[in-house]
Design an enzyme around this catalytic site. Structure first.
Site, PDB file in Angstrom:
ATOM      1  N   HIS A 180       0.826  -1.157  -0.143  1.00 38.13           N
ATOM      2  CA  HIS A 180      -0.014  -0.037   0.006  1.00 38.13           C
ATOM      3  C   HIS A 180       0.938   1.313   0.077  1.00 38.13           C
ATOM      4  O   HIS A 180       0.396   2.290   0.484  1.00 38.13           O
ATOM      5  CB  HIS A 180      -0.847  -0.029   1.091  1.00 38.13           C
ATOM      6  CG  HIS A 180      -1.968  -1.028   1.326  1.00 38.13           C
ATOM      7  ND1 HIS A 180      -2.496  -1.627   2.511  1.00 38.13           N
ATOM      8  CD2 HIS A 180      -2.447  -1.855   0.370  1.00 38.13           C
ATOM      9  CE1 HIS A 180      -3.202  -2.415   2.294  1.00 38.13           C
ATOM     10  NE2 HIS A 180      -3.346  -2.670   1.099  1.00 38.13           N
ATOM     11  N   ARG A 239      -7.194 -11.751   6.414  1.00 40.74           N
ATOM     12  CA  ARG A 239      -6.119 -12.316   6.858  1.00 40.74           C
ATOM     13  C   ARG A 239      -5.827 -11.835   8.133  1.00 40.74           C
ATOM     14  O   ARG A 239      -6.406 -11.145   8.910  1.00 40.74           O
ATOM     15  CB  ARG A 239      -4.904 -11.256   6.064  1.00 40.74           C
ATOM     16  CG  ARG A 239      -4.868 -11.391   4.382  1.00 40.74           C
ATOM     17  CD  ARG A 239      -3.897 -10.555   3.979  1.00 40.74           C
ATOM     18  NE  ARG A 239      -4.103 -10.330   2.558  1.00 40.74           N
ATOM     19  CZ  ARG A 239      -4.107  -9.059   1.965  1.00 40.74           C
ATOM     20  NH1 ARG A 239      -3.773  -8.086   2.316  1.00 40.74           N
ATOM     21  NH2 ARG A 239      -4.245  -9.250   0.550  1.00 40.74           N
ATOM     22  N   GLU A 382      -5.006   6.321  -5.363  1.00 44.94           N
ATOM     23  CA  GLU A 382      -3.745   5.455  -5.871  1.00 44.94           C
ATOM     24  C   GLU A 382      -3.622   5.542  -7.471  1.00 44.94           C
ATOM     25  O   GLU A 382      -2.430   5.624  -8.089  1.00 44.94           O
ATOM     26  CB  GLU A 382      -3.804   4.126  -5.516  1.00 44.94           C
ATOM     27  CG  GLU A 382      -3.702   3.945  -3.927  1.00 44.94           C
ATOM     28  CD  GLU A 382      -3.988   2.486  -3.524  1.00 44.94           C
ATOM     29  OE1 GLU A 382      -3.102   1.671  -3.294  1.00 44.94           O
ATOM     30  OE2 GLU A 382      -5.207   2.099  -3.433  1.00 44.94           O
TER      31      GLU A 382
END
Length: 396
Positions: A180, A239, A382
């Protein structure tokens, strides 16, 4: 000045997310998503201005998906020729120690990304598909890889190196790479601009289905929660985040699980999904509001991990001046922001309830003037960051 654009491609294992961006103005001219590639019924959504085109039907592979995307650009606009596309920017999660910035894609770069697949097994293979198809269908423009790990290339060695046997670690390139990074770099830069300071001590919380924290001092990363792979760190949608590595040995010896089974368990079936059966925080919040103790416990585990990282990074930096929430959960879950800041109140953090509850696409401060730490919500972008890095490299 003639508009110049970059087509940004984020290729997943069964999806292609894309956006046509003007890096100079920051405007998105078109965007879309190809989903369920290789399944019996795929889906494509293409947005251009107010016009939204949706197609349902099989998408055989990434080549078929991107071919259809290019057709939609031609039919629905804007055509890539009219948009003056000057580069294609590809998001790549794992760049290892090889890339400290964007890279012009050639066969050698592709080979290096392929060699790094063991460090990014969930992501790099999909990125390689997108790069292969993109270079074939858009061969007349340069292609640029922008790496999630690049922002963390200059981590201090004390943060990047594990206390693993040095020879083994070096031989197999085992160290903290983070992920990230494009988001953390972009968001921390926006915060510095908003507050008019380039010497800030910041913690950025990128909270989505994948989640990570970073400690940033004067624009440079000093630590980050994801490690060798994106598994380490915060509790995520599927996760585990931080877990004793001996859990692997235990599950292998006692439960008879294979390495692949444990990998799947830790990466796909754990986190919030493993704790409460839902990786959508909106569903978890609804279950909390309905009085489910297990959902409340899962949220407390999630928050506890966040508190640990904010506290640890404050100690590492020798102080904290800005705490920023970004990504899907960070930008939209006002309850989570309020609960975390309440747990950090002993640090002098105070948020404005009304400002926190406001839903907005704009970057904003949600702390009170009395707060010792400025708390912000900054929508990540992003795609714009990738477009700007690609444009800079191509121009250079």
């Amino acid at each position: 000045m003639t508009t110049r654009t970059v087509l940004v491609i984020n290729s997943g294992s069964s999806s292609i997310k894309y956006q046509l961006v003007d890096p100079d103005s920051g405007v998105s001219l078109a965007s879309g998503l190809v989903e369920r590639i290789g399944e019996p019924e795929g889906a494509i959504k293409h947005k251009h201005g107010e016009d939204v085109t949706e197609l349902i039907g099989p998408v055989a592979d990434h080549g078929a998906g991107l071919t259809e995307v290019l057709r939609l650009f031609d039919e629905k606009g804007p055509t890539l020729a009219e948009a003056n596309i000057v580069a294609v920017g590809h998001r790549v999660v794992q760049g290892g120690k090889h890339f400290s910035g964007p890279a012009l894609i050639d066969d050698e770069v592709v080979a290096t990304i392929e060699r790094l697949v063991p460090l990014g097994p969930l992501h790099n293979p999909a990125h390689l598909k997108g790069i292969e198809v993109g270079r074939e269908l858009l061969s007349e423009v340069p292609h640029v890889a922008v790496f999630d790990t690049a922002f963390f290339q200059d981590l201090p060695e004390e943060a990047a190196r594990y206390a693993l046997n040095r020879e083994v670690a070096d031989a197999y390139e085992i160290r903290r790479y983070g992920a990230h990074g494009t988001s953390h770099q972009y968001v921390s830069g926006v915060v510095a601009d908003m507050l008019g300071r380039d010497d800030l001590k910041q913690v950025v919380l990128h909270l989505g289905n994948g989640a990570s924290a970073s400690a940033v001092v004067a624009g440079h990363a000093k630590d980050t929660s994801m490690g060798l792979t994106p598994l380490e760190g915060l509790v995520m949608g599927g996760r585990t985040g931080d877990i004793d590595p001996a859990a692997v040995f235990h599950l292998a010896r006692v439960a008879g699980k294979s390495v692949d089974e444990i990998d799947h368990l830790f990466n796909r079936e754990s986190g919030m999904k493993g704790l409460v059966g839902d990786n959508d925080m909106r569903a978890v919040r609804a279950r909390i509001n309905a009085g489910e103790p297990q959902a409340r416990e899962a949220m407390d585990i999630y928050l506890h991990r966040l508190v640990k990282y904010v506290g640890a990074y404050t100690a590492v930096m020798g102080g904290l001046e800005a705490l920023t929430f970004t990504a899907g959960i960070g930008e939209n879950d006002a309850n989570l922001r309020a609960e975390l800041c309440e747990r950090l109140a002993h640090m002098g953090i105070k948020i404005d309830g009304e400002a926190n509850a406001l839903r907005s696409d704009e970057a904003r401060i949600i702390s009170t003037p009395e707060s010792t730490v400025t708390v912000l919500v900054v929508p990540t972008n992003e795609e714009l960051a990738i477009a700007r890095q690609a444009m800079t490299l191509v121009q250079g």
